[in-house]
Every structure is written in structure tokens, then in C-alpha cells.
Write an enzyme that holds these catalytic residues in place. Structure first.
Site, PDB file in Angstrom:
ATOM      1  N   GLY A  63     -24.201  86.506  45.205  1.00  0.00           N
ATOM      2  CA  GLY A  63     -22.864  86.712  44.350  1.00  0.00           C
ATOM      3  C   GLY A  63     -22.058  85.448  44.423  1.00  0.00           C
ATOM      4  N   SER A  64     -21.098  85.403  43.439  1.00  0.00           N
ATOM      5  CA  SER A  64     -20.168  84.258  42.990  1.00  0.00           C
ATOM      6  C   SER A  64     -18.890  84.505  42.301  1.00  0.00           C
ATOM      7  CB  SER A  64     -21.191  83.106  42.242  1.00  0.00           C
ATOM      8  OG  SER A  64     -21.403  83.699  41.020  1.00  0.00           O
ATOM      9  N   GLY A  65     -17.977  84.068  42.722  1.00  0.00           N
ATOM     10  CA  GLY A  65     -16.752  84.370  41.672  1.00  0.00           C
ATOM     11  C   GLY A  65     -15.835  82.895  41.825  1.00  0.00           C
ATOM     12  N   GLY A  67     -13.637  82.098  43.644  1.00  0.00           N
ATOM     13  CA  GLY A  67     -13.236  81.567  45.033  1.00  0.00           C
ATOM     14  C   GLY A  67     -14.396  81.074  45.805  1.00  0.00           C
ATOM     15  N   THR A  69     -19.172  81.292  46.626  1.00  0.00           N
ATOM     16  CA  THR A  69     -20.339  81.885  46.537  1.00  0.00           C
ATOM     17  C   THR A  69     -20.832  82.543  47.728  1.00  0.00           C
ATOM     18  OG1 THR A  69     -20.893  79.971  44.942  1.00  0.00           O
ATOM     19  CG2 THR A  69     -22.666  81.250  45.782  1.00  0.00           C
ATOM     20  N   LYS A  85     -20.916  83.488  53.138  1.00  0.00           N
ATOM     21  CA  LYS A  85     -19.828  83.001  52.042  1.00  0.00           C
ATOM     22  C   LYS A  85     -19.249  81.768  52.158  1.00  0.00           C
ATOM     23  CE  LYS A  85     -15.766  85.221  49.723  1.00  0.00           C
ATOM     24  NZ  LYS A  85     -15.046  86.397  49.516  1.00  0.00           N
ATOM     25  N   ASP A 173      -6.771  94.262  48.653  1.00  0.00           N
ATOM     26  CA  ASP A 173      -7.674  93.788  47.669  1.00  0.00           C
ATOM     27  C   ASP A 173      -8.754  94.784  47.403  1.00  0.00           C
ATOM     28  OD1 ASP A 173      -8.215  92.543  45.198  1.00  0.00           O
ATOM     29  OD2 ASP A 173      -9.543  91.075  46.080  1.00  0.00           O
TER      30      ASP A 173
END
Length: 351
Positions: A63-65, A67, A69, A85, A173
């Protein structure tokens, strides 16, 4: 002690007379400096044990975004799998120490519906958080059309939320990408606590569409609800919106609303001023009532997580169908109305 010559013992005129204690001006107070950052970036605790960073082997990115990985890693000595993370950016020491204190709180969280936080590392200037690995990934983009299946997902998320709220932890969130599942069909809440600390450094404008889309109206527009923001009620709004999205298979305010660059204003106006989304008429009365109890404009009218766990939509359902685990992932029996494997671990919608 005897009185000296020419002196007598006389009673005090004011036996209650005392000298006033000096008052300190708080504006002149100087806080003690924080302790230096340790090599592992973790506050020492007697019971805390974290795998050595050098023993972790990165297997693949999961996963990545904006903010950071997330990596799937293996602890070589034990063979155990974790999620690691990695937070982008170099943060000031004060922010790092604050994160360390928050991680220590999250490390104590112990609930089967909250992703376990094992600790963190400060490696090569990057903050890296070691988490429980959920092999089914997130529920983002998944459609769950079976109300029985959806009720079980909702029940597990609510159990995690009720626990966090009892611990006076507000998630802030809740959204599909922060709800994870594993091959045992356990649904758990991820990314709580640390996100609110890193928000100002990772996203100074707090303008991520993925975050704004699930914010409650009173959090976006502080003029609503007399400027009072209740974080617990805010979590319930985000939860209800996520559950409705699972049922519909698209974002409840409109599949493309706010997803286009520069269209955030339309999204925020829809959340703050339009009528809250509702479950469609084809849904059961229990599910429609359940969503309505979450998506109320007035925060005080939303039910708490503990109250929602007693809602008929949750309590009417029977135990889920038995599941078996195969090399391909999770397979569920079709009896009882349960969705097949692809609803969780494969395609975004069931066949």
C-alpha cells in the site's frame, strides 16, 4: 521553651493569621526539556518488546499514499509476518517525541477489532511503524450487497470503535481504506491515533479528498452545531457513510463528487448543506434505520457505538456461515446469504 526575663506568654490576637503562599506567574514558567530521542525512537517500558529492525525482511509493497508506504515484512528468526508503515518526510525532534508517546499509548490497545501496533523505529531519518499484518487488505472499493454479511462487518467495526471510545481515543479518519480484513474474516480498524499527530506535517492543508469525503458536517463547517465538535459523534458519521458505501458500491454523496481536481468545494457543500444520504427503499427497514441513526446532521442525535451494537440491524442476524481457508484466500459457503470470496479478497463487486 520558657519566656525570657521580663516576657510573658500572651495569646495571639489573630490565631488564624497565616502568611500567603507565593503565586507563580504561569507566563514565566519554563518547561523542562524533553528527554533525548533514543535510537529505537520508543520510550522504554518494562514489558515492551519489539523485533530488531535488522531482523525484518521487506517482501513486497502492499500500500502507498501521500503520507507513506506500507510494506509486508518478515521477521527472519520467527518467520512471522508484519506490516511496516514507513512515514514520508523528516520530522522535527519535538514531533518525533510526541509520536513516540502516542505510539506507546496505541501499543497498549488490546482489542480483536483494532489492528495491533507493535512499536516503531527511527531508521535513516524515517518513522517506521510495525503493525499487525492483515492479509485481506482494506475494504476500499468493495461492494457488500448482502445485509447479513454487512451486519457482521458493521458489528466488528462498532466493537472496535466502542473500545477506542471507552479508552477516550477518537479515530478521526474512519473510511473504507482504514478498515482491514484477514483470512479469518476478522475486520479491524487501522490508522488510529498517529494520523492526527502527523496530519500537520504530512498534509498541512488537511485537504485530502479521501479524508474530507468522510468528515462529519460539523467538522468541515465549524459554524454548524454552535462550533462544538464531538469527535466520538464524528467517528459515527464516518462509520455510517462507509457502511452505506459498501452497500451501494459507490460513494453515497455521488460517485464522482469531489473526486475531480478542484471540485472539493462541491463535496464540502454537499456534506454540510444537503440532506444526509439514506439507504435505498429496496433495503430492509432495519438497515435504513441503522444508517439514519448514524447519518444525522445534529451530532447529538447520532447513536453511540455501544448503542448501535444493540440496534436490530446488528442483533437480528444469525451467526455467519462457516468459512474455510484455501491457498487462494477466503472461501465462504453461499448458504445464509453470504457473499463469495471476491467480496472481500478478490474483485470489487461479487459476481
Amino acid at each position: 521553651m520558657r519566656p525570657g526575663p521580663g516576657r510573658t506568654n500572651r495569646p495571639r490576637r489573630r490565631p488564624d493569621l497565616t502568611l500567603p503562599l507565593p503565586q507563580r506567574d504561569p507566563s514565566l514558567a519554563v518547561p523542562l526539556p524533553l528527554p533525548p530521542l533514543s535510537a529505537s525512537a520508543m520510550p522504554p517500558t518494562a514489558s515492551f518488546q519489539i523485533p530488531s529492525f535488522s531482523d525484518l525482511e521487506r517482501l513486497r509493497r502492499i500500500g502507498s499514499g501521500t503520507g507513506g508506504t506500507v510494506w509486508m515484512v518478515r521477521h527472519r528468526p520467527s518467520g512471522r509476518i508484519y506490516a511496516l508503515k514507513v512515514i514520508f518526510g523528516n520530522h522535527e525532534d519535538a514531533i518525533r517525541r510526541q509520536i513516540c508517546r502516542e505510539i506507546e499509548i496505541l501499543h497498549t490497545a488490546d482489542n480483536p477489532h483494532v489492528v495491533r501496533c507493535h512499536g516503531m523505529y527511527d531508521h535513516a531519518g524515517e518513522i517506521q511503524i510495525l503493525l499487525e499484518y492483515m492479509d485481506g487488505g482494506s475494504l476500499e472499493g468493495r461492494r457488500i450487497s448482502s445485509e447479513t454479511f454487512l451486519a457482521d462487518v458493521a458489528r466488528q467495526v462498532l466493537a472496535g470503535l466502542a473500545y477506542l471510545h471507552r479508552q477516550r481515543i477518537v479515530h478521526r479518519d474512519i473510511k473504507p481504506s482504514n478498515l482491514l480484513i484477514n483470512s479469518a474474516r476478522q475486520v479491524k480498524i487501522a490508522d488510529f491515533g498517529v494520523g492526527r499527530i502527523l496530519a500537520q506535517t504530512m498534509d498541512p492543508c488537511n485537504s485530502s479528498v479521501g479524508t474530507i469525503a468522510y468528515m462529519s458536517p460539523e467538522r468541515i463547517n465549524t459554524d454548524l452545531n454552535h462550533g462544538i465538535y464531538n469527535g466520538y459523534a464524528g467517528d459515527i458519521w464516518s462509520f455510517g457513510l462507509s457502511i452505506l458505501e459498501f452497500y451501494l458500491g459507490c460513494f453515497p454523496f455521488g460517485e464522482n463528487l469531489g473526486r475531480q481536481a478542484g471540485d472539493w468545494a462541491s463535496l464540502m457543500c454537499a456534506i454540510c448543506y444537503s440532506k444526509p444520504p439514506e439507504a435505498p427503499p429496496t433495503a430492509s427497514p432495519e438497515f435504513r434505520s441503522f444508517i439514519a441513526c448514524c447519518l444525522q446532521m445534529e451530532p447529538q442525535r447520532r447513536l453511540s457505538a455501544a448503542e448501535l451494537l444493540r440496534h436490530p440491524f446488528i442483533t437480528r442476524t444469525q451467526a455467519p456461515a462457516a468459512i474455510t481457508v484455501s491457498a487462494c484466500g477466503v472461501r465462504t459457503r453461499k448458504d445464509g446469504g453470504w457473499a463469495v470470496e471476491s467480496a472481500f479478497l478478490g474483485n470489487k463487486s461479487p459476481p
